[in-house]
Every structure is written in C-alpha cells, then in structure tokens.
Scaffold this active site. Structure first.
Site, PDB file in Angstrom:
ATOM      1  N   LEU A  15      20.571 -10.077  51.941  1.00 27.60           N
ATOM      2  CA  LEU A  15      19.957  -8.996  50.831  1.00 27.60           C
ATOM      3  C   LEU A  15      18.720  -8.784  51.019  1.00 27.60           C
ATOM      4  O   LEU A  15      18.067  -7.910  50.898  1.00 27.60           O
ATOM      5  CB  LEU A  15      20.133  -9.917  49.528  1.00 27.60           C
ATOM      6  CG  LEU A  15      21.669 -10.071  49.064  1.00 27.60           C
ATOM      7  CD1 LEU A  15      21.572 -10.577  47.670  1.00 27.60           C
ATOM      8  CD2 LEU A  15      22.451  -8.722  48.895  1.00 27.60           C
ATOM      9  N   HIS A  16      17.714  -9.664  51.720  1.00 26.74           N
ATOM     10  CA  HIS A  16      16.316  -9.440  51.808  1.00 26.74           C
ATOM     11  C   HIS A  16      16.245  -8.533  52.993  1.00 26.74           C
ATOM     12  O   HIS A  16      15.379  -7.715  52.799  1.00 26.74           O
ATOM     13  CB  HIS A  16      15.596 -11.039  52.335  1.00 26.74           C
ATOM     14  CG  HIS A  16      15.204 -11.766  51.100  1.00 26.74           C
ATOM     15  ND1 HIS A  16      16.028 -12.611  50.398  1.00 26.74           N
ATOM     16  CD2 HIS A  16      13.814 -11.861  50.578  1.00 26.74           C
ATOM     17  CE1 HIS A  16      15.258 -13.301  49.581  1.00 26.74           C
ATOM     18  NE2 HIS A  16      14.083 -12.709  49.520  1.00 26.74           N
ATOM     19  N   GLU A  17      16.860  -8.557  54.125  1.00 25.71           N
ATOM     20  CA  GLU A  17      16.687  -7.737  55.110  1.00 25.71           C
ATOM     21  C   GLU A  17      17.358  -6.316  54.470  1.00 25.71           C
ATOM     22  O   GLU A  17      16.335  -5.158  54.804  1.00 25.71           O
ATOM     23  CB  GLU A  17      17.810  -8.043  56.165  1.00 25.71           C
ATOM     24  CG  GLU A  17      17.480  -7.187  57.387  1.00 25.71           C
ATOM     25  CD  GLU A  17      16.162  -7.273  58.085  1.00 25.71           C
ATOM     26  OE1 GLU A  17      15.643  -8.389  58.192  1.00 25.71           O
ATOM     27  OE2 GLU A  17      15.542  -6.210  58.478  1.00 25.71           O
TER      28      GLU A  17
END
Lengths: 457, 457
Positions: A384-386
């Site tokens: 999700l962060h990427e």
C-alpha cells in the site's frame, strides 16, 4: 553579585579607627567537592541545558531561514494554473465513483441479509444446520465484494498512474481510494461474521446490541461508516454527546494553518534542498549526498510533525466532532516509543486497528505464529505504501516498499530495548526510532522519489 | 503491529464452515479523547521530543561540519613560528616578575606585623588604645601595598599593550597579572583586619585559630596562597586529606583534551565564520550580520562551555588536588539560573567571593545600599574585563566594559522571574540568561573585537 541573605554585613560604627566590617570572613570554611565531580553525592539538575538546546535549535534554524532568504528570496507564489484542468476533472471523477462502489457493497450485503433471514426462518422450522446451498451463495457474495473492492482500487490506481499528472492530486485520489478499499474490506468481513453469528446464535459485542444484524444493513449506517474516522466497520460506534462548534472550528483552523505551513515549508525550504541535491546524486558525491540528507532531515522532520498533527489531531478530531464519533484515540504517545514496534502500534491507530482486526488476528486464529503474521501485515502495508507514493509520482522504484519491510529487522532489534523498561534503554530505543525513521528513512525516501521524478520530467 | 497481550485470538476449529475467529471484535468500545486534546485529564510525557531535539541538533551541526569540510578542508596546521620569540621572552619575564611583587607584599606585612607585636606589648604595659603614630604607619603600609600591587598590574598591562604582539600570549600574561593583583589586594586587606583584630582582641573565624596572626606572615603561607585556587586570602584553608594521583591525572587530561578541542573548534569553525563576517560588517548589511551572529552563536556557546569546564572543573580541580585545597566549590549549577543575578553569583565563585568579601560587603558595611554597592562591583569587574580583552587585542573599544555594565539592567529585569519560583518563570529567566549571554552577548563581543583587531592588522 549580591550577598547571601544569611550573612548581612554589620552596620558601620564610628568608634573604631576602621569601620566594623572585617575583611577576614572565612569564605572557605569547609572541604567540599565541585558541583560536577563524581565525589558529590547528588547530581545537579541539567534542566538549563535543555533550555539552551531549544535556543540553539531556534538560533541555528533561524540562521538557515535568513540564509535561505538571502539566497532565494521568497519562493512562494500562487499560480492557479499549476493544476491541469484535466487532472482536477479526473480527480473529481475518481472521488465521485466512490459512493457507487459503496452502494454496490450495500446491495450485496442486502441480498446476503435477505438470504440469511430466509435461512434462519427455515432453520427454525427444520432445525437443520446451514445447507450446502448457502455455503455456495456465500462464496458468490465474497466474490462480488472482492470484485467491487478491487475495481474501486484498481480503476483509481490506473487513472492516477496513467492520466493524472500532478502528484498532489494523484496522491489525494490514491489515498482516498485506498481508504475506501480498506473500508469495503472491513464492511464485508465484519458483516460476514455478523451473519455467521446471527445464524449460529453466537453472542456479539455488547455495544452492537442496539442495532443487531441484519438491521445494520442500511444506506444510513454505511454512509456513517464511509465518513467516520475509522477503517474498522462496526454496526454501532460509541458516540459523543453533542457537536461542539467551537471545538470543530479550532481543529479545523489548526488543520488549515498547518497545511499552509507545510506548503510554505516545502516550497521555501524542502524544494531548494531537493533541487540542489540532484547534482550530488548524479555525481554520486557521497559527502555531498550526506550533507543534503542531513539538511533535509530537519525540514522533513518538521513537515512530518506538522503533517501528523494536522491529520491525526486536528483533521480526524474535526471530522469526529462533525460525525459525533466518540472514540478519538487516533494515536497515542508514539513520540516516546522505545522501539519501532511500539511506534507502529501507536502512531496510526486506525490502520493499526484494521491490520490487527482483519489481518493479524485472523491469521493467528488460523494457527499462524506471531512472526509470519506480522510479516504479512507489513507486506500488505508495504504494498500500500509503494502504491501511495509510487503511483502518483509514476516511480514504482520500491523504496517505500523496502522501507516498510526494513521495519521488521528494526522492530526485532529494538524489541529487547523496549522490554528492558530502564530509562536509558528506552532512550536508546527512542533515539534509534527517531534516527531511523525521521532523520534517515524519510529524507532518504524523499530524495529517492524526487530524483526519480526529476529524471522522468 | 502486534496484538495486545490481553486478547489472544481463539484457536481455529474444523467444526464451523468458517474458522472460529470473528471479524466482529468491537475495536471502538468507548468514547475517549485524543492523547493531545485538552479534554484529557493527563498530559502525556514529551520526553521523546527531548531526544528528537538532541538528534536534530547533532544532525544539523554534523551537516555544518561536513559543509565546512567541503568548503575549507582541514584548516588546522601547527606552525611553531606563529609565536614571535620576543613575545614569548617578554611573556615569561612578566610571569617571573610576579614572585617579586609577592615577596615585596610579604616584606611589607612582615614590617607591619613587627610593629603590631611591638604595639601589643606596649598596650599590655600601658593599657592605652592604639596611638596616633600607629595610625600613620598603617597608612604607609597601605600605600606600600597599593604601590606594589599597582606596579604589578600596570607594568604587565603596558607590556601587553605595547610590546606583546600575539593576543594569546598577551591574554595569558594579563590574566595572570590580574589574578595576582587581586590576590595582593586580598592579602593586604585581610592582614590589615587580622592585625586590627589582633590588637583589639577581636575574635577571628574558628578555622584561623590553628595559625593566629602574626604567625601567618611567612613565605610558605603566602606561596600557598599564590598557588591556591582562590582569590581570597585566609591564613588557613580547609584541606583535602591526601593527594590523589588518579584524580589529578583525569582532571589534567580533561583540561588538555578540552584545550585541544577549543583550539580546533576555534581554528576550524570560528575563524572562517569571523573572517566571512568582515565584509558584512564593512557594508553594514544587517541581515548578513545577523546571519553571521547566529552562525557564530552555536560555536561560541560550545567553545564557552568547553572553556568553562576546562578551567573551572578540570583545571581548578587539578590545581586544588595538587595543593590539597579542600573547598572545591569553584562554581555551582549556573546553567539552571533563573536570572542574570543568579548566573553571576554562581558561575565564577572565586571572583564572586573576592567581590563579595572585599568590595560589596565593605561598602554595605559603610552604609551603602544594595544598588550602588552592586554597581560598584560591576564597574570594577567591567574595567577588568575591558583590560583582559582590550589590552591584548590592542582595542580598548569598550564593548567588554559595556557588556558587563549591561548586566545591571538585565539583572534587574530577571530578578522578579527568579523570585517567582514557578517553573515557567524560571524557564523564561533561564532562557533570557542563555540568549543574552551565550547567543547574543558573547558572539557579538567576539565579532566586535575581531573586526577592530582586523582593522588594525
């Protein structure tokens, strides 16, 4: 230089040839060690040095402000043309798609609830356990939810990656899509298990009893969840007594003020530093890259703290006040955390609660051990962060992913420090947290994405 | 993200169509305010931010170290030719003159003691009070002491101002001369009043009784005072039990290490900053002068703290250990002082004790009020400060004098803060102290003298 209060000098007299005061006072009357010597039994307070530290920090950074002003003047200027109209239109479209997906989720649950009601009526008559037919239908429901949620996330992600040019609009769209995606997942999982409990007559948490399944499957209930400052679906939430306008206005004002501050700090201080670092990275000049990283670390820490406060204290509290959402524990005192593990548990409670309820605990329930279950959580979070950083900047370079995965060894390293419970152990752990996270990790990631973004443009 | 220890997830079973874990856990079960909200009854700890502050300070200044290295490389180099041989010779001569002046003071006191003995013998016989002849002779003694002390200070001062070129050698000579001058004054005043007490049979402090007047008028006693880490003469001092070699070596090592550090910091960081400020002062570019002042303030504070520790903790303790001098209270915790007055009472106890015993208390004894007596003390101190800085740099520009005199209004302003005894009042007072003294006063004075010195060279 004033005399100590306990030895007032004697008054003068005229009777002696000299005034009565004698220069013979024994100043040195007993042996005693210096204030900072180890011979002393007590350690003096060093609170004054804390004050000095604050002042040196202020002076040092005020100097950088003056230096920046002399070098660049004022870099801020508002040009409404900086957002492409196409970006704004597409961003709005992505935003407006969301109620559609939520409505589909509602319809799916409505159908499931109707079946469940029917099944319970049948059960009462025939007293048999859940039929095979129901099991097949449940898989259909799960498939419908998965399709709906995946579409919600993937359509926005594709639009952000290919069609939205401006990273800010892209990030906002992607963030909104991820939040709604998580909410859809929580809605589906929770209602499945509520339905299960309904059919098996399992007890549900006490707070839900004012709205038992399937009464919670209404448009109103889902709309409340859509806007509530949480990622975890509950049919019923603790509510605050009334909407306090002054509280809302204060939080909202803070949020606006901090957003302006972040915008100013970024434009005036972060962008020039990032720009100047491009040549250093290009030439792989290590000393210069290090210097840029350290220059960036202060401003990125300040921006990060402002952003944290703007979102988690001001923003979510303002939203919660409007929604009369009672549980305001959006974070706890993560700044004191003695380990990376503590930090991730404390700083972002909504995401932590989602991960715990819908990923970690179910995996543990299926017999997974703590390590693999945690790894799954961080893997999920890393993806999700990427997506959140890589898609809007069009640079899926894996730094955000790697940064999240690097938390696992850091958590393992700082876990013993947290368990020691001593002041110096927790200070060391806390310093490792700040250094790895704020002083190295974030500015390094910012440099990487800025460099990659600049290469593309 | 780890599950809280108090709700272990249930183990999976094969009997249900779904594992037993339910996604229905009530995460939000009660209303509660955010950690930083005013609604909360308790304030969280902010100790983590102190750690962050330390780290940001380190990172920010490490960056300046790297920047300095990239700009200047290593500026340090040892050239033995930087001291003129004439300077060294003259400096040594000034140093060697000192025992001469001390010996003269001893001879004067020896004569006075002989007279006093005679007078006491007469008194016992005739039982009359001190004769007029004695009073005249005492004025002669005072005159002899004054002449001797004045010569001691003025010859060195003249040599430093006109003949010694190097400011470091000049400062050391002048400092030594001032110290010995103060010691001569204290020796004369104390012995006069001891003599007075001897003739009038006044009691003297208990600690002196092991060496009553005039037994203290010996070369040994005066030599001990010459080397003792105090400016206040006492016939007897509290002594430490024995000389501890390890203690001495540690303190001495600290002093050497800190001196090298100060030398390095000055050459590598202070000198380039000072040099770069010359153009700014020349053009009276206010923003640039301010920027230089703030850049200088950090390094000057660090150098100041190192210097304080090197002299007052390491140096004087090492000397005291050699002299087996018992009273090591050379300073108390001035860094916490809530007012400028507190600072001046605490940071330099030897000078404070001299001022209190030989200037402030006698003036009070003559009926002066606190204000004028304090003003006299600071006037005296201001003249000495100007001599110590102005003579070796050949710039009697009055900045050191003005700086000391400016303490009086600052003391008056911060006195109420000290008397309030509240934490925030003392924090404000402490910050005023640090700002006025370390962050503004000292770097400003350094800039002024450096600029004036550069104009002359």
């Amino acid at each position: 230089m004033e005399a100590a209060k306990n030895d007032p000098p004697p008054l003068p007299t005229k009777h002696s040839i000299l005034p009565k005061y004698k220069h013979t006072l024994a100043i040195h009357s007993k042996a005693r060690p210096s204030c900072l010597s180890h011979d002393r039994e007590t350690t003096p307070s060093f609170i004054g040095f804390r004050n000095l530290m604050v002042l040196v920090l202020i002076a040092g950074n005020l100097r950088l402000v003056v230096e920046n002003y002399m070098k660049y003047g004022v870099l801020i200027g508002f040009s409404p043309g900086s957002f492409r109209p196409g970006d704004v239109r597409l961003g709005l479209l992505c935003y407006l798609m969301v109620p559609g997906h939520l409505f589909i989720a509602y319809l799916v649950e409505l159908a499931a609830a109707a079946q469940a009601r029917q099944a319970q009526a049948m059960q009462k008559k025939t007293d048999e356990s859940k039929p095979v037919k129901l099991r097949v239908q449940w898989r259909l429901i799960a498939f419908a939810h998965a399709l709906n949620a995946t579409l919600c996330l993937s359509v926005t992600s594709a639009a952000v990656y290919w069609d939205i040019d401006h990273p800010l609009i892209g990030t906002l769209c992607e963030l909104h899509a991820v939040i709604v995606w998580l909410k859809l997942l929580s809605y589906a999982f929770t209602n499945r298990d509520l339905r299960d409990s309904y059919l098996e007559n399992h007890p549900v948490p006490e707070i839900y009893q004012s709205c038992p399944y399937p009464e919670n499957i209404t448009v109103n209930n889902l709309t409340y969840f859509w806007w509530a400052p949480t990622l975890v679906y509950q049919p019923v939430y603790p509510r605050s007594e009334k909407f306090r306008m002054s509280f809302f206005l204060k939080r909202f004002g803070e949020m606006i003020g901090l957003s302006v501050a972040i915008w100013f700090l970024t434009q005036q201080y972060a962008v020039p530093t990032l720009r100047n670092s491009l040549t250093a990275i290009d030439r792989l000049n290590l000393a210069h890259i290090l210097e840029r990283l350290m220059k960036l670390s202060t401003i990125s820490t300040v921006v990060w703290l402002c952003g944290f406060f703007a979102v988690f204290q001001s923003g979510l509290n303002a939203l919660a006040e409007v929604m009369r959402f009672g549980d305001r524990e959006f974070y706890s005192d993560w700044w004191n955390s003695a380990s990376l593990g503590g930090y991730w548990r404390m700083w972002n409670r909504p995401v932590y609660q989602f991960m715990k309820r819908h990923i970690y605990a179910p995996l543990r329930g299926r017999g997974w051990r703590h390590g693999p279950a945690s790894t799954m959580v961080f893997l999920f979070s890393a993806v999700l962060h990427e997506m959140l950083v890589g898609l809007p900047t069009k640079n899926i370079i894996g730094v955000a992913f790697a940064g999240m995965m690097a938390q696992l060894p850091l958590i393992a390293v700082t876990l013993p420090l947290e368990k020691m419970h001593g002041t110096s152990a927790s200070t060391v752990g806390n310093m490792i947290f700040w250094t790895s996270f704020c002083l190295v990790g974030q500015p390094f990631a910012a440099l990487c994405y800025f460099f990659a973004y600049s290469l593309r443009n």
